[in-house]
Design an enzyme around this catalytic site. Structure first.
Site, PDB file in Angstrom:
ATOM      1  NE  ARG A  69      46.960 -49.338 -19.026  1.00  0.00           N
ATOM      2  CZ  ARG A  69      47.139 -48.288 -19.812  1.00  0.00           C
ATOM      3  NH1 ARG A  69      46.882 -47.074 -19.366  1.00  0.00           N
ATOM      4  NH2 ARG A  69      47.558 -48.428 -21.048  1.00  0.00           N
ATOM      5  CG  HIS A 118      49.505 -42.949 -28.418  1.00  0.00           C
ATOM      6  ND1 HIS A 118      48.249 -43.495 -28.610  1.00  0.00           N
ATOM      7  CD2 HIS A 118      49.538 -41.829 -29.178  1.00  0.00           C
ATOM      8  CE1 HIS A 118      47.562 -42.739 -29.457  1.00  0.00           C
ATOM      9  NE2 HIS A 118      48.327 -41.731 -29.823  1.00  0.00           N
ATOM     10  CG  ASN A 212      38.003 -53.022 -35.210  1.00  0.00           C
ATOM     11  OD1 ASN A 212      37.217 -53.497 -34.386  1.00  0.00           O
ATOM     12  ND2 ASN A 212      38.796 -52.003 -34.910  1.00  0.00           N
ATOM     13  CD  GLU A 214      33.047 -52.960 -31.833  1.00  0.00           C
ATOM     14  OE1 GLU A 214      32.306 -53.850 -31.399  1.00  0.00           O
ATOM     15  OE2 GLU A 214      33.368 -51.943 -31.190  1.00  0.00           O
TER      16      GLU A 214
END
Ligand code: BJW
Ligand code: ZN
Length: 249
Positions: A69, A118, A212, A214
């Site tokens: 990543r 985070h 967004n 969705e």
């Protein structure tokens, strides 16, 4: 692209704007999301590797996943949604940006008042004594790096089952509760406690706008749910707000 008068006027008159971002805002920069249609980092789900048990069981595998990543993240650039947030920060008397993302892209874009809920994938820390480390590369064939204290070094991110930094969460809650407008951008809003923030804001009287691709877990609770790519919607929305402001003076 058109926006309702209410959405424009709430942004025109807002003094305090809070933003919560998730993986979707970085999708157009080439950073995969965790969930949703094009989600998944490699062949793993976040729940499988982003937790302390996985690291205890197989630290090498977890490090390799993060290395995979990091290689992507070190090379990506902010997209028009990130850059619009920089412009917005300059405009409002009070602007806060809380992100669940660990990809550093809001810093790269130039926002200042950023709260990383985070953590940050380009930082590391000792899993024992907590000593902080910068970006480290795992060389091919090498094992997981160790701290001077002997314990394993791990990414400085928040895994499932771990507490978010108290100051970061308190700040994010304060900003949500005091916002006139909260924008929730590119998050599925399924991971707590971050997913609580738009709801907290709504309960405290903020106008909540979601952007967004969705519908999400909170779409039915927000004031406006704008469906599409954040790299297209956010710049268009901000241009519409500025155009309205110009027309008024
Ligand atoms: C676009 C787009 C485009 C795509 N434009 N949009 C209360 C209730 C239930 C459960 C819990 C609870 N409290 C705590 C929990 C447990 C757990 C949790 O929430 N579990 C749920 C999954 C059920 N939470 C925790 O464990 C948290 N800790 C905690 O609460 O401590 C106290 C505690 C401890 C023990 C027991 C109980 C309480 C910690 C959570 C840490 C999350 N960590 C991760 C990994 C970070 C490091 C890393 O990157 O490796 O954070 S998981 C992963 O999910 C990552 C993300 O930040 C997070 C959220 O994901 P996000 O950003 O929303 O991304 P996606 O992929 O889900 O969504 C992307 C969206 O973008 C989609 O909607 C797309 O449609 C959209 N999109 N392209 C606009 N171009
Ligand atoms: Zn240590």
């Amino acid at each position: 692209m058109t926006f309702s008068d209410q959405v424009i006027s709430k942004l025109l008159t807002a003094q305090r704007v809070a933003v919560l971002t998730g993986a979707g805002i970085s999708a157009e920069s080439g950073v995969p999301t965790f969930r949703g249609k094009d989600g998944l980092w490699g062949r793993f789900k976040a729940e499988e590797l982003a937790n302390p048990d996985a690291f205890l069981r197989n630290p090498q595998l977890v490090w390799e996943w993060y290395e995979f990543r990091r290689k992507i993240i070190r090379n990506v650039r902010p997209n028009p949604a990130h850059l619009t947030l920089v412009e917005m920060e300059k405009h409002f008397p009070h602007f806060s940006l809380c992100t669940q993302n660990v990809d550093n892209l809001h810093f790269k874009a130039g926002n200042r008042n950023i709260c990383e809920l985070h953590g940050n994938i380009l930082r590391n820390k000792c899993s024992g004594c907590g000593k902080k480390y910068g970006d480290l590369e795992l060389l091919p064939g090498c094992s997981v790096p160790r701290c001077h204290c002997g314990d394993l070094i791990r990414p400085d991110v928040v895994w499932f089952g771990e507490m978010l930094a108290k100051e970061a969460l308190e700040l994010a809650s304060y900003e949500a509760e005091h916002a006139d407008v909260l924008l929730s951008i590119g998050t599925s809003a399924v991971v707590y406690p971050a997913a609580m923030l738009p709801i907290q804001a709504k309960r405290s009287g903020a106008f909540v706008i979601e952007i967004n691709l969705e519908r999400t877990a909170i779409s039915h609770q927000v004031d406006a749910s704008l469906q599409g790519k954040s790299g297209e919607i956010l710049p268009a929305l901000w241009s519409a707000v500025l155009a309205k402001k110009e027309a008024r003076v």
